[in-house]
Design a protein around this motif. Sequence first.
Motif, PDB file in Angstrom:
ATOM      1  N   THR A   1     -12.249  49.404  67.988  1.00  0.00           N
ATOM      2  CA  THR A   1     -12.465  48.285  67.614  1.00  0.00           C
ATOM      3  C   THR A   1     -12.936  47.084  68.790  1.00  0.00           C
ATOM      4  OG1 THR A   1     -10.026  47.812  67.897  1.00  0.00           O
ATOM      5  CG2 THR A   1     -10.618  48.546  65.668  1.00  0.00           C
TER       6      THR A   1
ATOM      7  N   ALA B   1     -14.280  49.704  62.535  1.00  0.00           N
ATOM      8  CA  ALA B   1     -13.396  50.476  61.478  1.00  0.00           C
ATOM      9  C   ALA B   1     -12.004  50.951  62.160  1.00  0.00           C
ATOM     10  CB  ALA B   1     -14.284  51.570  60.772  1.00  0.00           C
TER      11      ALA B   1
ATOM     12  N   ILE C   1     -12.641  43.488  60.956  1.00  0.00           N
ATOM     13  CA  ILE C   1     -12.526  44.970  60.648  1.00  0.00           C
ATOM     14  C   ILE C   1     -13.221  45.398  59.349  1.00  0.00           C
ATOM     15  CG2 ILE C   1     -10.542  46.947  59.996  1.00  0.00           C
ATOM     16  CD1 ILE C   1      -8.605  45.262  61.525  1.00  0.00           C
ATOM     17  N   THR C   2     -14.239  46.366  59.620  1.00  0.00           N
ATOM     18  CA  THR C   2     -14.741  46.807  58.562  1.00  0.00           C
ATOM     19  C   THR C   2     -14.453  48.395  57.945  1.00  0.00           C
ATOM     20  OG1 THR C   2     -16.278  47.888  60.108  1.00  0.00           O
ATOM     21  CG2 THR C   2     -16.794  45.731  59.168  1.00  0.00           C
ATOM     22  N   GLY C   3     -15.003  49.027  57.180  1.00  0.00           N
ATOM     23  CA  GLY C   3     -14.879  50.352  56.685  1.00  0.00           C
ATOM     24  C   GLY C   3     -13.797  50.260  55.834  1.00  0.00           C
TER      25      GLY C   3
ATOM     26  N   ASN D   1     -10.322  40.079  56.525  1.00  0.00           N
ATOM     27  CA  ASN D   1     -11.348  41.077  57.298  1.00  0.00           C
ATOM     28  C   ASN D   1     -12.425  41.409  56.516  1.00  0.00           C
ATOM     29  OD1 ASN D   1     -10.160  42.254  60.143  1.00  0.00           O
ATOM     30  ND2 ASN D   1      -8.148  41.927  58.935  1.00  0.00           N
TER      31      ASN D   1
ATOM     32  N   ILE E   1     -12.935  44.788  54.967  1.00  0.00           N
ATOM     33  CA  ILE E   1     -12.310  46.115  54.389  1.00  0.00           C
ATOM     34  C   ILE E   1     -13.140  46.274  53.054  1.00  0.00           C
ATOM     35  CG2 ILE E   1     -10.568  47.384  53.624  1.00  0.00           C
ATOM     36  CD1 ILE E   1     -10.446  47.188  56.730  1.00  0.00           C
TER      37      ILE E   1
ATOM     38  N   ASN F   1     -10.863  40.273  51.586  1.00  0.00           N
ATOM     39  CA  ASN F   1     -11.717  41.319  51.919  1.00  0.00           C
ATOM     40  C   ASN F   1     -12.654  41.761  51.088  1.00  0.00           C
ATOM     41  OD1 ASN F   1     -10.623  42.799  54.583  1.00  0.00           O
ATOM     42  ND2 ASN F   1      -8.814  42.376  53.657  1.00  0.00           N
TER      43      ASN F   1
END
Length: 283
Positions: A36, A77, A98-100, A120, A122, A144
């Motif tokens: 991250t 992620a 934060i992705t993924g 985020n 997500i 998200n």
Amino acid sequence: MKKLSPIFFTVLFSVSMLAEVSQVEKTALVKLYKATNGNQWKVKWDLASPVATWPGVVLQNDKVVALNLADNNLIGALPKEICNLVNLQELNLHKNHITGIIPEAIGDLKELKKLDISFNQISGSIPASICEMVKLESLELYMNMISGELPSSIGNLKQLQTLSLYNNELVGQIPSSLYEIDTLKTLLLSSNKLSGKLAHGVVNFKSLENLSLFDNNLEGQVPLEIEKLRNLKEMNISYNMFSGLVSKNLASLDTLNMTMLNDKGVAVVLEVAKDNTAIASED
């Protein structure tokens, strides 16, 4: 009794700072830091220093029991290794980048009581393994891009008090098992794409204080049983496709006074019955 010298406390403090978590947990934290973009965090970790000095990491008996990195500019992620922090009781990653997806192995965190990855980016679905975290009291994944259906076994979370999943892309019906969680105080599922009916099992939410189903595709009669929820203080179920009659009590409790969308997408206000007997006959 002799007084303990300042030297004693200095030594005690030094020993506590030298205490170290297991290599597995330290590796998991380092993986998270690197995955991250830790060098861009607002508050960074000095990886050369003991884990006990890392901001946001809470240790108990040399085990990581809490991780609070809210609003700290995490970008990237979540690594699967985060699920190796099996002693975690709280994981707070609110308001980052934060992705993924949420790792399927998240269910390995059996001690977790609070999971907050809200605000985020997500995507993907909510892993069914989350329903194995039976000590969970608060699950916050709102704001998200989470899609798919709610896990059918979500009712396994018998200690859940807060379920906040609003502003996502969830579809399908509300699982029947959800109505079995009588500890729920806050249920926020608004601004998704949920469909089907709101079951009469809503009466089991005896502890519920806040209910928001605003802006979904729910249909059918609004269950009169909602009136039996004596602890309910806030409710917004408008902008669905509910039909039929509603009571005066429910209409006044709803923030938007039961404004719905009909089959043509036109906003209409549900008719308020003169008494509850009329509603029951319509159901």
